[in-house]
Enzyme design. Structure first.
Site, PDB file in Angstrom:
ATOM      1  N   GLN A 105      -2.641   2.407   1.360  1.00 44.40           N
ATOM      2  CA  GLN A 105      -1.457   1.568   1.244  1.00 44.40           C
ATOM      3  C   GLN A 105      -0.393   2.259   0.382  1.00 44.40           C
ATOM      4  O   GLN A 105      -0.698   2.773  -0.702  1.00 44.40           O
ATOM      5  CB  GLN A 105      -1.866   0.213   0.636  1.00 44.40           C
ATOM      6  CG  GLN A 105      -0.763  -0.813   0.585  1.00 44.40           C
ATOM      7  CD  GLN A 105      -0.340  -1.340   1.944  1.00 44.40           C
ATOM      8  OE1 GLN A 105      -1.098  -1.338   2.894  1.00 44.40           O
ATOM      9  NE2 GLN A 105       0.899  -1.783   2.044  1.00 44.40           N
ATOM     10  N   LYS A 135      -4.907  -7.339   6.118  1.00 42.76           N
ATOM     11  CA  LYS A 135      -5.451  -6.286   6.997  1.00 42.76           C
ATOM     12  C   LYS A 135      -6.966  -6.445   7.111  1.00 42.76           C
ATOM     13  O   LYS A 135      -7.531  -6.390   8.203  1.00 42.76           O
ATOM     14  CB  LYS A 135      -5.100  -4.890   6.454  1.00 42.76           C
ATOM     15  CG  LYS A 135      -3.663  -4.498   6.736  1.00 42.76           C
ATOM     16  CD  LYS A 135      -3.216  -3.264   5.971  1.00 42.76           C
ATOM     17  CE  LYS A 135      -1.724  -3.004   6.246  1.00 42.76           C
ATOM     18  NZ  LYS A 135      -1.121  -2.018   5.367  1.00 42.76           N
ATOM     19  N   ASP A 149      -2.236   5.175  10.480  1.00 42.38           N
ATOM     20  CA  ASP A 149      -0.849   4.941  10.074  1.00 42.38           C
ATOM     21  C   ASP A 149       0.104   5.855  10.849  1.00 42.38           C
ATOM     22  O   ASP A 149       1.319   5.651  10.828  1.00 42.38           O
ATOM     23  CB  ASP A 149      -0.707   5.295   8.584  1.00 42.38           C
ATOM     24  CG  ASP A 149      -0.353   4.107   7.723  1.00 42.38           C
ATOM     25  OD1 ASP A 149       0.046   3.078   8.282  1.00 42.38           O
ATOM     26  OD2 ASP A 149      -0.484   4.224   6.494  1.00 42.38           O
TER      27      ASP A 149
HETATM   28  N1  GUN Z   1       3.367  -0.061   2.940  1.00 42.86           N
HETATM   29  C1  GUN Z   1       4.263  -0.798   3.632  1.00 42.86           C
HETATM   30  N2  GUN Z   1       4.112  -0.592   4.958  1.00 42.86           N
HETATM   31  C2  GUN Z   1       3.097   0.308   5.091  1.00 42.86           C
HETATM   32  C3  GUN Z   1       2.471   0.897   6.228  1.00 42.86           C
HETATM   33  O1  GUN Z   1       2.811   0.670   7.384  1.00 42.86           O
HETATM   34  N3  GUN Z   1       1.472   1.787   5.943  1.00 42.86           N
HETATM   35  C4  GUN Z   1       1.086   2.062   4.672  1.00 42.86           C
HETATM   36  N4  GUN Z   1       0.104   2.927   4.505  1.00 42.86           N
HETATM   37  N5  GUN Z   1       1.646   1.517   3.607  1.00 42.86           N
HETATM   38  C5  GUN Z   1       2.645   0.638   3.822  1.00 42.86           C
END
Ligand code: GUN
Length: 293
Positions: free
Chosen positions: A98, A54, A121
């Protein structure tokens, strides 16, 4: 006949190039560099990889990346304090914490603490609610990527029968809402659904997001249907070692479907691209700019 393979990697590259152009335009016209803060608590190896990717892709798109790697022992209060700080920083347009979080921290409390206009998100109840009533919102990245991929196969989704298998707040539920907004007829199937194969066979577009390796077999798929596989499961190989597989038995499904996403290289690459797209959206919202259709 073999299905068209939907190339999520290529589509994500195209989307990221568009995002980089938009970021450059925001810098030229408003002197603003969109900023994304990503918070990782603990040292889950898979999460580490996601967070690193990311950050790299954020910088490659010409945006600012703020990374917070915090120990698993961090208190919920300390995490909420950090979020409050990020909520008011003018150089941070998007905040992502996350998941999963360590068991002593409530994901619900954390998500609720993120300012809805920075919730890239799309998990805050305000954004989930806006999506449910069909108003513009920051929407979860993976389902957004799925709809974009479906549109690479069908220019207009209007009237199509969509079956979503899985009802998680991260994928299944928001995916269903997004397809409703595209005027699809949507069925959401889950662990209590009776005769799941028969329900799946109704689908023009079948989206599977349950985390069950190779669950969906060829005879669950209507010939010519578009199959979007969100699953990423690590399984043991007969020859030793491991491999990644989806929730769909790809080798047999590809013989029946009209189009199908591979794992890896399908939905996965779209998720980060959509996160960057959401960061551009939240930056534009703060600047009071019109969003692209
Ligand atoms: N963990 C796995 N996929 C995601 C996501 O799309 N957002 C977040 N915040 N954590 C994740």
């Amino acid at each position: 006949m073999s299905a068209r393979i939907i190339d999520g990697k290529a589509e994500a590259i195209r989307l990221r190039a568009r995002i980089a152009e938009e970021a450059a335009q925001l810098k030229r016209s408003h002197g603003v560099v969109p900023g994304l803060a990503v918070v990782l608590v603990g040292d889950d190896p898979a999460s580490e990889v996601y967070v690193r990717n990311k950050a790299t892709q954020t910088r490659e798109a010409g945006m600012a990346s703020f990374e917070y790697r915090l120990p698993a022992s961090l208190s919920e209060r300390a995490l909420l304090d950090l979020i409050e700080e990020l909520n008011v920083r003018s150089d941070v347009n998007g905040i992502l914490v996350q998941l999963p979080l360590p068991p002593h921290i409530s994901a619900e409390n954390v998500v609720n603490a993120i300012a809805p206009e920075k919730d890239v998100d799309g998990l805050h109840p305000t954004n989930a609610g806006l999506l449910a009533v069909g108003r513009p919102a920051l929407v979860p990245c993976t389902p957004l990527g799925c709809v974009i991929l479906a549109k690479t196969v069908h220019e207009n989704l209007r009237g199509m029968d969509v079956v979503v298998v899985g009802r998680s707040s991260l994928v299944g539920r928001p995916a269903a809402q997004l397809f409703i907004s595209e005027s699809c007829t949507v069925t959401v199937a889950h662990s209590a659904t009776r005769d799941l194969p028969a329900v799946c066979r109704r689908a023009d577009i079948l989206l599977v997001a349950v985390g069950r390796p190779l669950l969906v077999k060829a005879d669950w798929i209507k010939p010519g249907a578009t199959v979007i596989d969100v699953g990423i499961n690590r399984v043991a190989k007969d020859s030793g070692g491991t491999r990644l597989v989806g929730d769909v038995a790809f080798e047999e499904a590809v013989q029946v479907a009209g189009a199908i996403t591979p794992v890896p290289g399908g939905v996965g690459p779209m998720t980060i691209a959509c996160l960057l797209a959401n960061t551009i959206t939240s930056t534009k919202l703060r600047l009071g700019l019109q969003l692209a259709a």
